[in-house]
Design a protein around this motif. Structure first.
Motif, PDB file in Angstrom:
ATOM      1  N   LYS A 171     -32.940  73.022   7.810  1.00 20.39           N
ATOM      2  CA  LYS A 171     -34.353  72.973   8.171  1.00 20.39           C
ATOM      3  C   LYS A 171     -34.680  71.632   8.805  1.00 20.39           C
ATOM      4  O   LYS A 171     -35.408  71.562   9.786  1.00 20.39           O
ATOM      5  CB  LYS A 171     -35.235  73.197   6.944  1.00 20.39           C
ATOM      6  CG  LYS A 171     -36.701  73.240   7.278  1.00 20.39           C
ATOM      7  CD  LYS A 171     -37.547  73.649   6.092  1.00 20.39           C
ATOM      8  CE  LYS A 171     -38.995  73.767   6.528  1.00 20.39           C
ATOM      9  NZ  LYS A 171     -39.841  74.225   5.418  1.00 20.39           N
ATOM     10  N   MET A 172     -34.123  70.555   8.244  1.00 19.72           N
ATOM     11  CA  MET A 172     -34.405  69.204   8.741  1.00 19.72           C
ATOM     12  C   MET A 172     -33.132  68.376   8.754  1.00 19.72           C
ATOM     13  O   MET A 172     -32.265  68.545   7.901  1.00 19.72           O
ATOM     14  CB  MET A 172     -35.410  68.485   7.841  1.00 19.72           C
ATOM     15  CG  MET A 172     -36.825  68.984   7.907  1.00 19.72           C
ATOM     16  SD  MET A 172     -37.653  68.645   9.471  1.00 19.72           S
ATOM     17  CE  MET A 172     -37.591  66.871   9.570  1.00 19.72           C
ATOM     18  N   TYR A 220     -32.609  64.230   8.872  1.00 20.86           N
ATOM     19  CA  TYR A 220     -33.269  62.928   8.847  1.00 20.86           C
ATOM     20  C   TYR A 220     -32.243  61.887   9.294  1.00 20.86           C
ATOM     21  O   TYR A 220     -31.396  61.458   8.512  1.00 20.86           O
ATOM     22  CB  TYR A 220     -33.778  62.610   7.441  1.00 20.86           C
ATOM     23  CG  TYR A 220     -34.776  63.622   6.939  1.00 20.86           C
ATOM     24  CD1 TYR A 220     -36.131  63.484   7.220  1.00 20.86           C
ATOM     25  CD2 TYR A 220     -34.368  64.721   6.186  1.00 20.86           C
ATOM     26  CE1 TYR A 220     -37.054  64.410   6.759  1.00 20.86           C
ATOM     27  CE2 TYR A 220     -35.287  65.647   5.712  1.00 20.86           C
ATOM     28  CZ  TYR A 220     -36.625  65.486   6.005  1.00 20.86           C
ATOM     29  OH  TYR A 220     -37.536  66.409   5.540  1.00 20.86           O
ATOM     30  N   TYR A 260     -34.009  79.942   5.150  1.00 24.94           N
ATOM     31  CA  TYR A 260     -34.588  79.423   6.394  1.00 24.94           C
ATOM     32  C   TYR A 260     -33.700  79.819   7.555  1.00 24.94           C
ATOM     33  O   TYR A 260     -32.479  79.650   7.512  1.00 24.94           O
ATOM     34  CB  TYR A 260     -34.721  77.900   6.323  1.00 24.94           C
ATOM     35  CG  TYR A 260     -35.329  77.306   7.576  1.00 24.94           C
ATOM     36  CD1 TYR A 260     -36.688  77.407   7.811  1.00 24.94           C
ATOM     37  CD2 TYR A 260     -34.539  76.671   8.524  1.00 24.94           C
ATOM     38  CE1 TYR A 260     -37.257  76.873   8.958  1.00 24.94           C
ATOM     39  CE2 TYR A 260     -35.092  76.139   9.675  1.00 24.94           C
ATOM     40  CZ  TYR A 260     -36.450  76.241   9.887  1.00 24.94           C
ATOM     41  OH  TYR A 260     -36.997  75.713  11.028  1.00 24.94           O
ATOM     42  N   VAL A 318     -35.589  76.912  13.710  1.00 25.84           N
ATOM     43  CA  VAL A 318     -35.025  75.806  14.490  1.00 25.84           C
ATOM     44  C   VAL A 318     -34.858  74.596  13.578  1.00 25.84           C
ATOM     45  O   VAL A 318     -35.711  74.307  12.736  1.00 25.84           O
ATOM     46  CB  VAL A 318     -35.971  75.466  15.664  1.00 25.84           C
ATOM     47  CG1 VAL A 318     -35.507  74.241  16.410  1.00 25.84           C
ATOM     48  CG2 VAL A 318     -36.090  76.659  16.604  1.00 25.84           C
ATOM     49  N   THR A 319     -33.769  73.877  13.754  1.00 24.68           N
ATOM     50  CA  THR A 319     -33.541  72.648  13.014  1.00 24.68           C
ATOM     51  C   THR A 319     -34.376  71.526  13.638  1.00 24.68           C
ATOM     52  O   THR A 319     -34.322  71.315  14.845  1.00 24.68           O
ATOM     53  CB  THR A 319     -32.056  72.246  13.036  1.00 24.68           C
ATOM     54  OG1 THR A 319     -31.298  73.307  12.436  1.00 24.68           O
ATOM     55  CG2 THR A 319     -31.813  70.966  12.281  1.00 24.68           C
ATOM     56  N   ASN A 320     -35.137  70.829  12.814  1.00 27.04           N
ATOM     57  CA  ASN A 320     -35.952  69.711  13.267  1.00 27.04           C
ATOM     58  C   ASN A 320     -35.257  68.394  12.930  1.00 27.04           C
ATOM     59  O   ASN A 320     -34.572  68.301  11.913  1.00 27.04           O
ATOM     60  CB  ASN A 320     -37.320  69.748  12.593  1.00 27.04           C
ATOM     61  CG  ASN A 320     -38.093  70.980  12.988  1.00 27.04           C
ATOM     62  OD1 ASN A 320     -38.528  71.100  14.120  1.00 27.04           O
ATOM     63  ND2 ASN A 320     -38.245  71.916  12.063  1.00 27.04           N
ATOM     64  N   ILE A 321     -35.461  67.393  13.790  1.00 29.08           N
ATOM     65  CA  ILE A 321     -34.879  66.069  13.550  1.00 29.08           C
ATOM     66  C   ILE A 321     -35.996  65.056  13.426  1.00 29.08           C
ATOM     67  O   ILE A 321     -36.947  65.045  14.230  1.00 29.08           O
ATOM     68  CB  ILE A 321     -33.927  65.663  14.691  1.00 29.08           C
ATOM     69  CG1 ILE A 321     -32.769  66.658  14.793  1.00 29.08           C
ATOM     70  CG2 ILE A 321     -33.406  64.241  14.470  1.00 29.08           C
ATOM     71  CD1 ILE A 321     -31.834  66.374  15.944  1.00 29.08           C
ATOM     72  N   CYS A 322     -35.864  64.222  12.419  1.00 29.31           N
ATOM     73  CA  CYS A 322     -36.819  63.147  12.171  1.00 29.31           C
ATOM     74  C   CYS A 322     -36.011  61.862  12.021  1.00 29.31           C
ATOM     75  O   CYS A 322     -34.960  61.868  11.391  1.00 29.31           O
ATOM     76  CB  CYS A 322     -37.594  63.471  10.898  1.00 29.31           C
ATOM     77  SG  CYS A 322     -38.699  62.182  10.354  1.00 29.31           S
TER      78      CYS A 322
END
Length: 89
Positions: A42-43, A45, A80, A83-87
């Motif tokens: 999902k994310m 970091y 989930y 789309v994979t989110n990047i932070c």
């Protein structure tokens, strides 16, 4: 990859697992087909700077030489499929 797949199999829908991995874990056709395609995180970091990981706790020596390795936290949520989110952290 096998460890992550096993951990994900143990989760109930909506539960999460977070792993501290080298950013290079994103590479590889086999890893993509078996892990990232069916179970997208999902994310992610991503650390802005290099994180020093010291073998056997020898941080003093690692501070002298630095690190050429990039790390990130990868968060999977069971079920989930977006789309994979990047932070950046």
């Amino acid at each position: 990859m096998e460890f992550i797949l096993h951990a994900l199999a143990l989760l109930e829908n909506g539960e999460r697992a977070v792993f501290f991995l080298k950013t290079s874990a994103l590479e590889g056709k086999k890893r993509y087909e078996r892990l990232f395609k069916p179970f997208p995180p999902k994310m992610i970091y991503q650390f802005k700077g290099r994180v020093i990981c010291a073998k056997n706790g020898d941080f003093e020596n690692m501070k002298k030489v630095g690190s050429a390795v990039s790390y990130a936290w990868f968060e999977w949520v069971k079920g989930y499929n977006g789309v994979t989110n990047i932070c950046w952290i």
